[in-house]
Design an enzyme around this catalytic site. Structure first.
Site, PDB file in Angstrom:
ATOM      1  N   ASP A 129      -1.357   4.207 -11.214  1.00  0.00           N
ATOM      2  CA  ASP A 129      -1.942   3.258 -10.268  1.00  0.00           C
ATOM      3  C   ASP A 129      -3.322   2.879 -10.789  1.00  0.00           C
ATOM      4  OD1 ASP A 129      -2.297   1.760  -7.850  1.00  0.00           O
ATOM      5  OD2 ASP A 129      -3.592   3.352  -7.117  1.00  0.00           O
ATOM      6  N   CYS A 182       0.564  -3.060  -0.828  1.00  0.00           N
ATOM      7  CA  CYS A 182      -0.592  -2.504  -1.543  1.00  0.00           C
ATOM      8  C   CYS A 182      -0.582  -0.994  -1.333  1.00  0.00           C
ATOM      9  CB  CYS A 182      -1.879  -3.106  -0.991  1.00  0.00           C
ATOM     10  SG  CYS A 182      -3.379  -2.372  -1.678  1.00  0.00           S
TER      11      CYS A 182
HETATM   12  N1  DGL Z   1      -3.363  -0.380  -6.354  1.00  0.00           N
HETATM   13  C1  DGL Z   1      -3.664  -1.734  -5.933  1.00  0.00           C
HETATM   14  C2  DGL Z   1      -2.402  -2.378  -5.370  1.00  0.00           C
HETATM   15  O1  DGL Z   1      -1.497  -1.710  -4.913  1.00  0.00           O
HETATM   16  C3  DGL Z   1      -4.780  -1.788  -4.912  1.00  0.00           C
HETATM   17  C4  DGL Z   1      -6.136  -1.455  -5.463  1.00  0.00           C
HETATM   18  C5  DGL Z   1      -6.597  -2.390  -6.554  1.00  0.00           C
HETATM   19  O2  DGL Z   1      -6.892  -3.565  -6.286  1.00  0.00           O
HETATM   20  O3  DGL Z   1      -6.632  -1.935  -7.677  1.00  0.00           O
HETATM   21  O4  DGL Z   1      -2.296  -3.572  -5.378  1.00  0.00           O
END
Ligand code: DGL
Length: 261
Positions: free
Chosen positions: A6, A180
């Site tokens: 992530d 998200c």
């Molecule tokens: N991990 C990102 C998503 O799921 C959220 C955080 C980011 O913008 O890096 O879109």
């Protein structure tokens, strides 16, 4: 090992679901805390980061890859699938599938980062499966920093969630995809503000279901994975926030290993 990456700490929601649905399998997690957020970066940059993250996980023993980040899943999945010859899972398709299964009116809301919403991927995938479905997508850029600050139940957060969800309420959606990694941590408030009749689709749970299904449908495929109940957490920057959120998300202290990507 199950490799999960992530942009930072949000993917811990996916780790939590994998630990629940595929208990005992070894996990290697990479959180790109030094380069987070991805949601505000260009497509090219996110694709480059996604490749580096995948390579790091494969070099360190991952046999399958889960792209936990919605933003990276939105823009980088095709090029990751093209390059690496291991099972690759992303979080968009499982959430889309589940939303179409749960929705009765096919009025589906999607919330995510600016990059995810701009990619139009949820809308495209939903319409590919049901051309009649109505999809309403909105970016909620303030929610990621609020979660990172640990403002999970503050009145300000409730107010912002309410404001973001207002247009979706007026569209009378019956299903809402949390597009998200961070949003599952606000699920309670989101449910309160959107109303209890709306079914919330948590992509972290949806992807865990998909991985489980893959191993059930491919007997023996899990032989490539080890099963000692071990999880290693790598980050590109060691932050207090990560440790704090990891503890509240996974209900355990985690030991972070710093790595330069
Ligand atoms: N991990 C990102 C998503 O799921 C959220 C955080 C980011 O913008 O890096 O879109």
């Amino acid at each position: 090992m199950i490799g999960i990456f992530d942009s930072g700490l949000g993917g811990l929601t996916v780790v939590r679901s994998i630990m629940k649905h595929l208990a005992g399998y070894d996990i290697i997690y990479f959180g790109d805390t030094a380069r987070t957020p991805y949601g505000t970066k260009s497509r090219e940059t996110v694709i480059r980061y996604a490749h580096q993250n995948t390579e790091f996980l494969l070099d360190n023993g991952a046999n399958i890859i889960i792209i936990a980040c919605n933003t990276a899943s939105s823009v980088a999945t095709d090029s990751i699938l093209e390059k690496y010859n291991v099972p690759i899972f992303e979080v968009i398709s499982p959430a889309v599938e589940l939303s179409l299964k749960m929705s009765k009116k096919y009025r589906i809301g999607v919330i995510g980062t600016r990059a995810t919403i701009k990619s139009g991927i949820y809308e495209k995938k939903i319409k590919d499966q049901n051309a009649e479905a109505k999809v309403y997508s909105y970016p909620c850029p303030l929610l990621v920093p609020l979660v990172e600050e640990g403002w999970l139940a503050k009145p300000e957060t409730r107010m912002i969630v309410k404001k973001y969800l207002l247009p979706l309420k007026t569209r009378q959606i019956d299903t809402l995809i949390l597009g998200c990694t961070h949003y599952p941590l606000l699920k309670k408030i989101i449910q309160q503000k959107i109303g209890k009749r709306v079914t919330i689709i948590d992509s972290s749970i949806a992807v865990a279901g998909k991985v489980k299904e893959y191993f059930e449908n491919n007997p023996g495929a899990d032989k490539i994975l080890t099963r000692n109940g071990k999880t290693r957490f790598f980050v590109s920057d060691v932050t207090e926030q990560f440790e704090k959120i990891a503890k509240s998300t996974l209900y355990q202290n985690v030991q972070l290993e710093h790595v330069k990507i």
